[in-house]
Design a protein around this motif. Sequence first.
Motif, PDB file in Angstrom:
ATOM      1  N   GLU A 103       0.826  -1.208   0.000  1.00  0.00           N
ATOM      2  CA  GLU A 103       0.000   0.000   0.000  1.00  0.00           C
ATOM      3  C   GLU A 103       0.862   1.261   0.000  1.00  0.00           C
ATOM      4  N   GLN A 104       1.922   1.250   0.814  1.00  0.00           N
ATOM      5  CA  GLN A 104       2.785   2.431   0.887  1.00  0.00           C
ATOM      6  C   GLN A 104       3.482   2.685  -0.453  1.00  0.00           C
ATOM      7  N   ALA A 106       2.462   1.691  -3.445  1.00  0.00           N
ATOM      8  CA  ALA A 106       1.466   2.076  -4.447  1.00  0.00           C
ATOM      9  C   ALA A 106       1.056   3.534  -4.283  1.00  0.00           C
ATOM     10  N   ASP A 107       0.844   3.972  -3.034  1.00  0.00           N
ATOM     11  CA  ASP A 107       0.432   5.360  -2.794  1.00  0.00           C
ATOM     12  C   ASP A 107       1.532   6.345  -3.196  1.00  0.00           C
ATOM     13  N   ALA A 108       2.773   6.041  -2.807  1.00  0.00           N
ATOM     14  CA  ALA A 108       3.877   6.943  -3.143  1.00  0.00           C
ATOM     15  C   ALA A 108       4.119   6.971  -4.646  1.00  0.00           C
ATOM     16  N   GLU A 110       1.853   6.480  -6.956  1.00  0.00           N
ATOM     17  CA  GLU A 110       0.747   7.231  -7.552  1.00  0.00           C
ATOM     18  C   GLU A 110       0.988   8.738  -7.422  1.00  0.00           C
ATOM     19  N   THR A 111       1.474   9.154  -6.266  1.00  0.00           N
ATOM     20  CA  THR A 111       1.782  10.571  -6.061  1.00  0.00           C
ATOM     21  C   THR A 111       2.882  11.027  -7.008  1.00  0.00           C
ATOM     22  N   LYS A 114       1.434  11.405 -10.613  1.00  0.00           N
ATOM     23  CA  LYS A 114       0.612  12.601 -10.792  1.00  0.00           C
ATOM     24  C   LYS A 114       1.464  13.858 -10.830  1.00  0.00           C
ATOM     25  N   SER A 121       0.245   5.372 -12.106  1.00  0.00           N
ATOM     26  CA  SER A 121       1.648   4.984 -11.942  1.00  0.00           C
ATOM     27  C   SER A 121       1.966   3.774 -12.806  1.00  0.00           C
ATOM     28  N   GLU A 126       6.970   2.520  -9.372  1.00  0.00           N
ATOM     29  CA  GLU A 126       6.964   1.605  -8.228  1.00  0.00           C
ATOM     30  C   GLU A 126       8.376   1.124  -7.891  1.00  0.00           C
ATOM     31  N   THR A 129      10.170   3.974  -6.145  1.00  0.00           N
ATOM     32  CA  THR A 129       9.684   4.106  -4.774  1.00  0.00           C
ATOM     33  C   THR A 129      10.202   2.976  -3.892  1.00  0.00           C
TER      34      THR A 129
END
Length: 454
Positions: A103-104, A106-108, A110-111, A114, A121, A126, A129
Amino acid sequence: MTAETSSTSPENTLKVREDAEPVRFTMNEGEARITSPGQPNWVGEDFGRAVLRSRIEPWLTSLVQADHLNLLIGSGLTRGIHQIAGAHSPASMSAGKFESFSEQIADAAETSAKAAGRSASNIEDEIRTANQLFRGLEILKDDAADDLGSEISSVLEMFANSILEGERNLALADHVTREEAFTTLASFLMSFCSRTGTRDRLGLFTTNYDRLVEVGAELAGLHLIDRFVGTISPIFRSSRVDLDLHYNPPGIRGEPRFVEGVARFTKLHGSLDWIETKDSIRKVGLPFGASRLDPYLAVPGYSDAEFQRLMIYPNASKDRETADFPYVELFRDLAAAVVRPNAVTVTYGYSFGDEHINRVLQDALTIPSTHLVVISYGDELGRIQDAFNSWGHKSQMSLLIGPELADLETLTTHYLPKPSIDLASRRMGELIRQRHGEPSHLGINNHRENEESK
Protein backbone atom coordinates in the motif's frame (compact mmCIF):
# COMPACT_ATOMS: atom_id res chain seq x y z
CA MET A 1 0.38 3.11 -31.63
CA THR A 2 -3.18 1.91 -31.48
CA ALA A 3 -5.76 1.17 -34.12
CA GLU A 4 -8.52 3.72 -34.53
CA THR A 5 -11.79 2.35 -33.25
CA SER A 6 -13.97 5.40 -33.78
CA SER A 7 -16.31 5.55 -36.75
CA THR A 8 -14.98 9.01 -37.59
CA SER A 9 -11.57 9.72 -39.06
CA PRO A 10 -8.91 10.52 -36.44
CA GLU A 11 -7.66 14.09 -36.24
CA ASN A 12 -4.13 15.09 -37.19
CA THR A 13 -2.17 18.15 -36.12
CA LEU A 14 0.40 19.83 -38.36
CA LYS A 15 2.59 22.88 -37.75
CA VAL A 16 5.58 23.46 -40.00
CA ARG A 17 7.32 26.33 -41.73
CA GLU A 18 5.63 29.69 -41.14
CA ASP A 19 2.45 28.34 -39.51
CA ALA A 20 1.66 30.45 -36.47
CA GLU A 21 -0.72 27.89 -35.00
CA PRO A 22 -1.24 24.15 -35.61
CA VAL A 23 -3.52 23.13 -38.45
CA ARG A 24 -5.88 20.25 -37.62
CA PHE A 25 -7.34 18.00 -40.28
CA THR A 26 -8.76 14.54 -40.92
CA MET A 27 -7.72 12.21 -43.74
CA ASN A 28 -10.18 9.92 -45.48
CA GLU A 29 -9.14 7.86 -48.52
CA GLY A 30 -6.38 10.27 -49.43
CA GLU A 31 -8.52 13.40 -49.10
CA ALA A 32 -7.93 15.78 -46.22
CA ARG A 33 -10.42 18.11 -44.54
CA ILE A 34 -9.55 21.02 -42.26
CA THR A 35 -11.17 20.82 -38.81
CA SER A 36 -9.47 23.76 -37.09
CA PRO A 37 -10.84 27.32 -37.43
CA GLY A 38 -9.81 29.13 -40.60
CA GLN A 39 -8.02 27.73 -43.63
CA PRO A 40 -4.32 28.25 -44.37
CA ASN A 41 -3.44 29.81 -47.71
CA TRP A 42 -1.37 26.77 -48.73
CA VAL A 43 -4.28 24.29 -48.63
CA GLY A 44 -5.94 24.93 -52.02
CA GLU A 45 -8.80 22.92 -53.53
CA ASP A 46 -7.07 19.55 -53.90
CA PHE A 47 -5.95 19.10 -50.31
CA GLY A 48 -4.48 15.64 -49.89
CA ARG A 49 -1.29 13.70 -49.34
CA ALA A 50 0.51 15.32 -52.31
CA VAL A 51 -0.03 18.80 -50.86
CA LEU A 52 1.06 17.65 -47.41
CA ARG A 53 4.16 16.04 -48.83
CA SER A 54 5.19 19.13 -50.80
CA ARG A 55 4.90 21.11 -47.58
CA ILE A 56 6.45 18.68 -45.08
CA GLU A 57 9.21 16.81 -46.92
CA PRO A 58 11.30 19.82 -48.04
CA TRP A 59 10.98 21.32 -44.56
CA LEU A 60 12.22 18.16 -42.83
CA THR A 61 14.94 17.69 -45.45
CA SER A 62 16.33 21.13 -44.66
CA LEU A 63 16.10 20.60 -40.91
CA VAL A 64 17.96 17.28 -40.85
CA GLN A 65 20.93 18.95 -42.57
CA ALA A 66 21.34 21.42 -39.69
CA ASP A 67 24.77 21.79 -38.09
CA HIS A 68 23.72 19.55 -35.20
CA LEU A 69 20.91 16.97 -35.40
CA ASN A 70 19.47 14.84 -32.60
CA LEU A 71 16.80 12.15 -32.71
CA LEU A 72 14.99 11.16 -29.51
CA ILE A 73 13.05 7.89 -29.78
CA GLY A 74 10.36 6.83 -27.33
CA SER A 75 8.18 3.76 -26.88
CA GLY A 76 6.04 4.76 -29.88
CA LEU A 77 8.70 3.34 -32.22
CA THR A 78 8.54 -0.08 -30.55
CA ARG A 79 4.75 -0.16 -30.71
CA GLY A 80 4.78 0.96 -34.34
CA ILE A 81 7.24 -1.72 -35.45
CA HIS A 82 5.28 -4.40 -33.60
CA GLN A 83 2.09 -3.26 -35.31
CA ILE A 84 3.66 -3.46 -38.78
CA ALA A 85 5.02 -6.93 -38.03
CA GLY A 86 1.70 -8.11 -36.57
CA ALA A 87 3.46 -9.04 -33.33
CA HIS A 88 2.05 -8.71 -29.82
CA SER A 89 3.72 -6.02 -27.73
CA PRO A 90 3.52 -6.87 -24.00
CA ALA A 91 2.38 -4.14 -21.61
CA SER A 92 5.77 -4.08 -19.89
CA MET A 93 5.12 -0.72 -18.21
CA SER A 94 2.22 -1.97 -16.09
CA ALA A 95 2.71 -1.80 -12.35
CA GLY A 96 4.68 -4.43 -10.50
CA LYS A 97 3.55 -6.75 -7.70
CA PHE A 98 5.00 -5.96 -4.30
CA GLU A 99 3.76 -7.83 -1.23
CA SER A 100 5.88 -6.02 1.36
CA PHE A 101 4.68 -2.46 2.00
CA SER A 102 2.37 -2.81 -1.02
CA GLU A 103 0.00 0.00 0.00
CA GLN A 104 2.79 2.43 0.89
CA ILE A 105 4.65 1.76 -2.37
CA ALA A 106 1.47 2.08 -4.45
CA ASP A 107 0.43 5.36 -2.79
CA ALA A 108 3.88 6.94 -3.14
CA ALA A 109 4.17 5.77 -6.76
CA GLU A 110 0.75 7.23 -7.55
CA THR A 111 1.78 10.57 -6.06
CA SER A 112 5.00 10.52 -8.09
CA ALA A 113 3.10 9.77 -11.30
CA LYS A 114 0.61 12.60 -10.79
CA ALA A 115 3.45 15.04 -10.07
CA ALA A 116 4.90 14.08 -13.48
CA GLY A 117 1.54 14.63 -15.20
CA ARG A 118 0.58 10.98 -15.61
CA SER A 119 -2.87 9.72 -14.65
CA ALA A 120 -1.62 6.40 -13.24
CA SER A 121 1.65 4.98 -11.94
CA ASN A 122 3.70 2.43 -13.84
CA ILE A 123 6.43 -0.03 -12.98
CA GLU A 124 9.14 2.64 -13.14
CA ASP A 125 7.37 4.66 -10.45
CA GLU A 126 6.96 1.60 -8.23
CA ILE A 127 10.56 0.41 -8.63
CA ARG A 128 11.88 3.90 -7.88
CA THR A 129 9.68 4.11 -4.77
CA ALA A 130 10.65 0.60 -3.64
CA ASN A 131 14.35 1.42 -4.06
CA GLN A 132 13.99 4.53 -1.91
CA LEU A 133 12.19 2.55 0.76
CA PHE A 134 14.80 -0.22 0.54
CA ARG A 135 17.65 2.22 1.18
CA GLY A 136 15.78 3.70 4.13
CA LEU A 137 15.26 0.26 5.67
CA GLU A 138 18.95 -0.51 5.19
CA ILE A 139 19.90 2.67 7.02
CA LEU A 140 17.55 1.70 9.87
CA LYS A 141 19.01 -1.83 9.83
CA ASP A 142 15.47 -3.17 9.55
CA ASP A 143 15.15 -6.91 8.87
CA ALA A 144 12.41 -6.15 6.33
CA ALA A 145 15.06 -4.81 3.96
CA ASP A 146 16.09 -8.31 2.88
CA ASP A 147 12.54 -9.31 1.94
CA LEU A 148 11.94 -6.07 0.05
CA GLY A 149 15.26 -6.43 -1.78
CA SER A 150 14.27 -9.91 -2.95
CA GLU A 151 10.91 -8.60 -4.16
CA ILE A 152 12.59 -5.78 -6.10
CA SER A 153 14.80 -8.35 -7.80
CA SER A 154 11.76 -10.50 -8.67
CA VAL A 155 9.82 -7.54 -10.09
CA LEU A 156 12.84 -6.54 -12.18
CA GLU A 157 13.11 -10.12 -13.45
CA MET A 158 9.47 -10.09 -14.57
CA PHE A 159 9.99 -6.66 -16.12
CA ALA A 160 13.07 -7.82 -18.04
CA ASN A 161 11.32 -10.97 -19.23
CA SER A 162 8.37 -8.92 -20.51
CA ILE A 163 10.77 -6.81 -22.59
CA LEU A 164 12.41 -9.99 -23.88
CA GLU A 165 8.98 -11.32 -24.75
CA GLY A 166 8.36 -8.28 -26.93
CA GLU A 167 11.66 -8.84 -28.74
CA ARG A 168 10.90 -12.53 -29.16
CA ASN A 169 7.40 -11.89 -30.53
CA LEU A 170 8.93 -9.60 -33.12
CA ALA A 171 11.66 -12.09 -34.04
CA LEU A 172 9.08 -14.90 -34.44
CA ALA A 173 6.53 -12.86 -36.42
CA ASP A 174 5.54 -13.86 -39.94
CA HIS A 175 8.62 -13.42 -42.12
CA VAL A 176 6.82 -11.23 -44.68
CA THR A 177 5.48 -8.70 -42.19
CA ARG A 178 8.67 -8.93 -40.11
CA GLU A 179 10.79 -8.03 -43.13
CA GLU A 180 8.44 -5.16 -43.89
CA ALA A 181 8.76 -3.90 -40.32
CA PHE A 182 12.55 -4.10 -40.27
CA THR A 183 12.82 -2.45 -43.69
CA THR A 184 10.67 0.41 -42.43
CA LEU A 185 12.80 0.67 -39.29
CA ALA A 186 16.06 0.80 -41.28
CA SER A 187 14.61 3.43 -43.65
CA PHE A 188 13.42 5.50 -40.69
CA LEU A 189 16.85 5.52 -39.04
CA MET A 190 18.78 6.24 -42.22
CA SER A 191 16.53 9.20 -43.04
CA PHE A 192 18.18 10.95 -40.11
CA CYS A 193 21.65 9.39 -40.28
CA SER A 194 22.21 10.31 -43.94
CA ARG A 195 24.04 13.58 -43.37
CA THR A 196 26.73 15.19 -45.46
CA GLY A 197 30.30 14.73 -44.30
CA THR A 198 30.66 18.36 -43.26
CA ARG A 199 27.92 18.03 -40.63
CA ASP A 200 28.19 16.82 -37.06
CA ARG A 201 27.17 13.23 -36.36
CA LEU A 202 23.57 12.40 -35.54
CA GLY A 203 22.92 12.23 -31.80
CA LEU A 204 20.63 9.21 -31.40
CA PHE A 205 18.87 8.96 -28.04
CA THR A 206 16.22 6.54 -26.80
CA THR A 207 14.29 5.97 -23.58
CA ASN A 208 13.56 2.34 -24.53
CA TYR A 209 15.13 -0.66 -22.80
CA ASP A 210 14.83 -3.06 -25.76
CA ARG A 211 17.41 -3.42 -28.55
CA LEU A 212 15.18 -2.53 -31.48
CA VAL A 213 17.26 0.49 -32.47
CA GLU A 214 20.43 -1.62 -32.40
CA VAL A 215 18.82 -4.24 -34.65
CA GLY A 216 17.63 -1.58 -37.08
CA ALA A 217 21.11 -0.07 -37.16
CA GLU A 218 22.65 -3.44 -37.99
CA LEU A 219 20.19 -4.00 -40.83
CA ALA A 220 20.86 -0.52 -42.21
CA GLY A 221 24.65 -0.87 -41.91
CA LEU A 222 24.70 2.00 -39.44
CA HIS A 223 27.65 2.30 -37.04
CA LEU A 224 26.64 3.24 -33.48
CA ILE A 225 29.20 4.86 -31.17
CA ASP A 226 28.35 4.72 -27.46
CA ARG A 227 30.20 4.82 -24.15
CA PHE A 228 30.98 1.09 -24.11
CA VAL A 229 34.47 -0.06 -25.00
CA GLY A 230 35.47 -3.65 -25.73
CA THR A 231 34.37 -6.69 -27.69
CA ILE A 232 33.88 -9.73 -25.43
CA SER A 233 32.42 -7.88 -22.45
CA PRO A 234 32.15 -4.15 -23.28
CA ILE A 235 32.64 -1.85 -20.29
CA PHE A 236 30.98 1.53 -19.68
CA ARG A 237 33.50 4.38 -19.63
CA SER A 238 32.73 7.63 -17.81
CA SER A 239 35.55 9.49 -19.52
CA ARG A 240 34.04 10.12 -22.90
CA VAL A 241 36.49 9.79 -25.77
CA ASP A 242 35.36 11.69 -28.85
CA LEU A 243 35.81 8.75 -31.21
CA ASP A 244 34.73 8.76 -34.84
CA LEU A 245 35.17 6.83 -38.08
CA HIS A 246 37.09 8.30 -41.02
CA TYR A 247 38.58 7.09 -44.30
CA ASN A 248 41.27 8.32 -46.69
CA PRO A 249 40.02 8.76 -50.25
CA PRO A 250 42.52 7.41 -52.80
CA GLY A 251 44.69 10.10 -54.33
CA ILE A 252 43.49 12.77 -51.90
CA ARG A 253 45.86 14.61 -49.59
CA GLY A 254 44.77 16.36 -46.45
CA GLU A 255 42.38 15.49 -43.65
CA PRO A 256 40.48 12.18 -43.82
CA ARG A 257 36.75 12.25 -44.55
CA PHE A 258 33.88 11.08 -42.37
CA VAL A 259 32.57 7.57 -42.93
CA GLU A 260 28.90 7.77 -43.86
CA GLY A 261 26.20 6.20 -41.67
CA VAL A 262 27.63 6.82 -38.20
CA ALA A 263 25.66 8.00 -35.14
CA ARG A 264 26.40 8.64 -31.48
CA PHE A 265 24.03 6.42 -29.51
CA THR A 266 22.75 6.92 -25.95
CA LYS A 267 20.15 4.85 -24.09
CA LEU A 268 18.97 7.35 -21.48
CA HIS A 269 17.14 4.88 -19.24
CA GLY A 270 19.64 2.07 -19.52
CA SER A 271 19.27 -1.18 -21.40
CA LEU A 272 18.11 -4.72 -20.96
CA ASP A 273 21.67 -6.01 -21.45
CA TRP A 274 23.48 -3.62 -19.05
CA ILE A 275 24.58 -5.25 -15.79
CA GLU A 276 26.52 -3.85 -12.85
CA THR A 277 29.26 -6.23 -11.81
CA LYS A 278 31.63 -5.87 -8.88
CA ASP A 279 33.61 -2.93 -10.22
CA SER A 280 32.01 -1.80 -13.46
CA ILE A 281 28.97 -1.69 -15.71
CA ARG A 282 29.17 -4.11 -18.62
CA LYS A 283 27.13 -5.07 -21.62
CA VAL A 284 26.00 -8.70 -21.68
CA GLY A 285 26.02 -10.65 -24.95
CA LEU A 286 22.25 -11.16 -24.90
CA PRO A 287 20.80 -12.27 -28.27
CA PHE A 288 17.78 -10.42 -29.63
CA GLY A 289 14.66 -12.38 -28.72
CA ALA A 290 16.27 -14.60 -26.06
CA SER A 291 13.82 -16.51 -23.86
CA ARG A 292 15.34 -15.46 -20.54
CA LEU A 293 18.09 -13.22 -19.22
CA ASP A 294 19.31 -15.17 -16.20
CA PRO A 295 21.37 -17.80 -18.13
CA TYR A 296 23.55 -14.99 -19.49
CA LEU A 297 24.35 -13.84 -15.96
CA ALA A 298 25.65 -17.25 -14.88
CA VAL A 299 29.16 -16.71 -16.25
CA PRO A 300 32.56 -16.22 -14.56
CA GLY A 301 33.02 -12.64 -13.40
CA TYR A 302 29.28 -12.05 -13.08
CA SER A 303 28.87 -14.07 -9.89
CA ASP A 304 27.52 -11.07 -8.01
CA ALA A 305 25.26 -9.96 -10.87
CA GLU A 306 21.56 -10.24 -10.12
CA PHE A 307 18.38 -8.66 -11.37
CA GLN A 308 18.64 -5.96 -8.74
CA ARG A 309 21.81 -4.86 -10.55
CA LEU A 310 20.09 -4.67 -13.92
CA MET A 311 20.78 -1.20 -15.30
CA ILE A 312 17.29 -0.12 -16.31
CA TYR A 313 16.04 3.19 -15.00
CA PRO A 314 15.36 3.94 -12.22
CA ASN A 315 17.19 0.97 -10.74
CA ALA A 316 20.51 2.54 -9.84
CA SER A 317 22.75 0.15 -7.91
CA LYS A 318 22.53 0.34 -4.14
CA ASP A 319 26.32 -0.02 -3.76
CA ARG A 320 27.29 3.12 -5.69
CA GLU A 321 28.28 6.31 -3.93
CA THR A 322 25.86 8.18 -6.19
CA ALA A 323 22.51 6.70 -7.10
CA ASP A 324 22.64 8.50 -10.44
CA PHE A 325 25.46 6.48 -12.00
CA PRO A 326 25.50 5.87 -14.97
CA TYR A 327 22.39 7.89 -15.77
CA VAL A 328 23.97 11.23 -14.88
CA GLU A 329 26.54 10.61 -17.63
CA LEU A 330 23.86 9.74 -20.16
CA PHE A 331 21.73 12.81 -19.44
CA ARG A 332 24.83 14.97 -19.60
CA ASP A 333 25.36 13.65 -23.13
CA LEU A 334 21.76 14.60 -24.00
CA ALA A 335 22.12 18.13 -22.66
CA ALA A 336 25.47 18.65 -24.39
CA ALA A 337 24.03 17.53 -27.74
CA VAL A 338 20.67 19.34 -27.59
CA VAL A 339 21.39 22.64 -25.84
CA ARG A 340 23.69 24.33 -28.34
CA PRO A 341 23.29 26.77 -31.25
CA ASN A 342 22.09 25.65 -34.69
CA ALA A 343 20.77 22.36 -33.33
CA VAL A 344 17.62 20.54 -34.45
CA THR A 345 16.05 17.88 -32.22
CA VAL A 346 13.43 15.47 -33.55
CA THR A 347 11.33 13.36 -31.20
CA TYR A 348 9.43 10.31 -32.37
CA GLY A 349 7.05 8.34 -30.17
CA TYR A 350 8.08 10.29 -27.07
CA SER A 351 5.11 11.21 -24.87
CA PHE A 352 6.83 14.04 -22.94
CA GLY A 353 6.41 12.09 -19.70
CA ASP A 354 10.00 12.48 -18.47
CA GLU A 355 10.61 15.79 -16.70
CA HIS A 356 14.40 15.49 -16.98
CA ILE A 357 14.19 15.27 -20.77
CA ASN A 358 11.51 17.95 -21.00
CA ARG A 359 13.69 20.36 -19.07
CA VAL A 360 16.56 19.83 -21.52
CA LEU A 361 14.29 20.35 -24.54
CA GLN A 362 12.80 23.49 -23.04
CA ASP A 363 16.21 24.93 -22.18
CA ALA A 364 17.38 24.29 -25.75
CA LEU A 365 14.59 26.47 -27.14
CA THR A 366 15.95 29.48 -25.28
CA ILE A 367 18.65 29.52 -27.98
CA PRO A 368 17.02 31.25 -30.99
CA SER A 369 18.78 29.10 -33.61
CA THR A 370 17.47 25.77 -32.24
CA HIS A 371 14.39 23.92 -33.46
CA LEU A 372 12.26 21.10 -32.05
CA VAL A 373 10.27 18.72 -34.26
CA VAL A 374 7.69 16.55 -32.48
CA ILE A 375 6.38 13.50 -34.36
CA SER A 376 3.84 11.45 -32.44
CA TYR A 377 0.99 9.07 -33.29
CA GLY A 378 -1.19 10.73 -30.66
CA ASP A 379 -1.31 13.05 -27.66
CA GLU A 380 -3.93 11.41 -25.46
CA LEU A 381 -2.72 13.07 -22.25
CA GLY A 382 -2.22 16.46 -23.88
CA ARG A 383 1.41 16.79 -22.78
CA ILE A 384 2.69 17.78 -26.22
CA GLN A 385 0.04 20.47 -26.64
CA ASP A 386 0.72 21.73 -23.12
CA ALA A 387 4.43 22.02 -23.88
CA PHE A 388 3.70 23.83 -27.14
CA ASN A 389 1.41 26.32 -25.41
CA SER A 390 3.41 26.90 -22.24
CA TRP A 391 7.05 26.84 -23.32
CA GLY A 392 6.67 30.09 -25.25
CA HIS A 393 8.73 29.24 -28.35
CA LYS A 394 6.07 28.29 -30.89
CA SER A 395 8.04 29.56 -33.87
CA GLN A 396 10.85 27.13 -32.97
CA MET A 397 8.59 24.08 -32.80
CA SER A 398 7.15 21.89 -35.55
CA LEU A 399 4.36 19.40 -34.83
CA LEU A 400 3.39 16.26 -36.79
CA ILE A 401 0.79 14.50 -34.67
CA GLY A 402 -1.73 11.88 -35.76
CA PRO A 403 -1.88 8.61 -37.72
CA GLU A 404 -1.57 10.29 -41.13
CA LEU A 405 1.64 12.09 -40.17
CA ALA A 406 3.29 9.73 -37.67
CA ASP A 407 2.38 6.23 -38.87
CA LEU A 408 5.81 4.71 -39.55
CA GLU A 409 5.06 3.39 -43.03
CA THR A 410 3.34 6.59 -44.18
CA LEU A 411 5.99 8.77 -42.56
CA THR A 412 8.97 6.99 -44.15
CA THR A 413 7.27 6.69 -47.56
CA HIS A 414 5.90 10.19 -47.98
CA TYR A 415 7.23 12.71 -45.47
CA LEU A 416 10.75 11.90 -44.30
CA PRO A 417 13.84 12.72 -46.36
CA LYS A 418 14.95 9.81 -48.51
CA PRO A 419 17.61 7.69 -46.77
CA SER A 420 20.67 8.73 -48.78
CA ILE A 421 23.07 11.63 -48.98
CA ASP A 422 21.07 14.30 -50.79
CA LEU A 423 23.78 15.83 -52.96
CA ALA A 424 22.53 14.15 -56.15
CA SER A 425 18.98 15.37 -55.51
CA ARG A 426 20.22 18.89 -54.92
CA ARG A 427 22.16 18.92 -58.17
CA MET A 428 19.18 17.50 -60.04
CA GLY A 429 16.88 20.11 -58.49
CA GLU A 430 19.18 22.93 -59.58
CA LEU A 431 19.27 21.58 -63.14
CA ILE A 432 15.48 21.32 -63.24
CA ARG A 433 15.14 24.85 -61.92
CA GLN A 434 17.58 26.24 -64.47
CA ARG A 435 16.08 24.39 -67.43
CA HIS A 436 12.39 24.49 -66.64
CA GLY A 437 12.02 27.28 -64.09
CA GLU A 438 10.55 25.00 -61.41
CA PRO A 439 11.32 25.49 -57.71
CA SER A 440 14.03 23.04 -56.71
CA HIS A 441 12.03 21.25 -54.02
CA LEU A 442 9.01 20.80 -56.33
CA GLY A 443 11.21 19.31 -58.99
CA ILE A 444 12.65 16.84 -56.52
CA ASN A 445 9.20 15.89 -55.21
CA ASN A 446 7.75 15.43 -58.69
CA HIS A 447 10.71 13.32 -59.70
CA ARG A 448 10.31 11.10 -56.62
CA GLU A 449 6.57 10.72 -57.15
CA ASN A 450 7.15 9.71 -60.77
CA GLU A 451 9.76 7.16 -59.72
CA GLU A 452 7.45 5.68 -57.06
CA SER A 453 4.55 5.39 -59.53
CA LYS A 454 6.60 3.22 -61.90
